[in-house]
Write an enzyme that holds these catalytic residues in place. Sequence first.
Site, PDB file in Angstrom:
ATOM      1  CD  GLU A  94      -7.938  -6.860  -2.645  1.00  0.00           C
ATOM      2  OE1 GLU A  94      -7.800  -5.718  -3.132  1.00  0.00           O
ATOM      3  OE2 GLU A  94      -6.953  -7.772  -2.802  1.00  0.00           O
ATOM      4  CB  SER A 111      -0.968   0.019   1.506  1.00  0.00           C
ATOM      5  OG  SER A 111      -1.872  -0.768   1.183  1.00  0.00           O
TER       6      SER A 111
END
Length: 268
Positions: free
Chosen positions: A83, A27
């Site tokens: 996810e 990230s």
Amino acid sequence: MQDRIYGHDLPEALASTGADAAIILGSGLGYLTDDFENSVKFDFSEIPGFPESTVEGHSGQLVIGDFAGKCVIGLRGRFHYYEGHTIDDVVAPVRLFAQLGVRKLIITNASGAINCSYSPGDIVGVVDYINFGLKSPLSSSVAEEERSPARVITPIDMTWLERTEAKLREFDIELRRGTYTWVLGPTYETPAEIKAFQKLGGDMVGMSTVPEISTAVSLGMGVLVFSCITNFASGITSEKLSHNEVVSAANKARQRFSQVVRVALEEM
Ligand code: HPA
């Protein structure tokens, strides 16, 4: 060199890369591939065998280029278990790297500090992990060759880490060391969970990396992991956690982080 993965033909430029190393960029750390020279880029959707994105739009890119005197594959984005991907999806890039002949892997991530002596912006060289996700890619049906009951998992290539740390000191960059705790997410932890992880010996917490380490080590790669501390974990301070905080702390560490990865590649 393999030109097929999972029974699919790979694009020629990917099959013939001959890369020395791969880097998984976490990230807010994807900018690193901007410094690659002679780069060739593939959207994840162009790579046969990669899982389909679970989110709308751009899922990530694989970039091959020259960096720090090496031919490097940079993965801008990764597949997280939270996810909705399977554990095999999460490690698909690492299996691809192995098939392309990559022997060294650098994994990066953003994490929350459990260890009170860390501060946001610190870069930690991971020396061990706690698998609190309680899942292993080595138990999947496609992981036959990765499973060896006799193999002791030594997660990190400590010789490589020590060489990197020593060289970084010459540039006045002091890496912290620590144990990474993997949680499934997608929510941040509760203060009680963080207290428990502290007692278990975790120094930081994040939602990635551990499956990739297991697969890479079991496929014989040397692995380094650098974690960018982006926030204090839940309950360590009274501040509310946000994704923006994570991205802005990762940006602050940008120059040092690039230098750490560059030196690690030079010391490979
Ligand atoms: N918890 C889990 N994952 C994270 C954190 C955190 O505090 N910070 C960055 N990734």
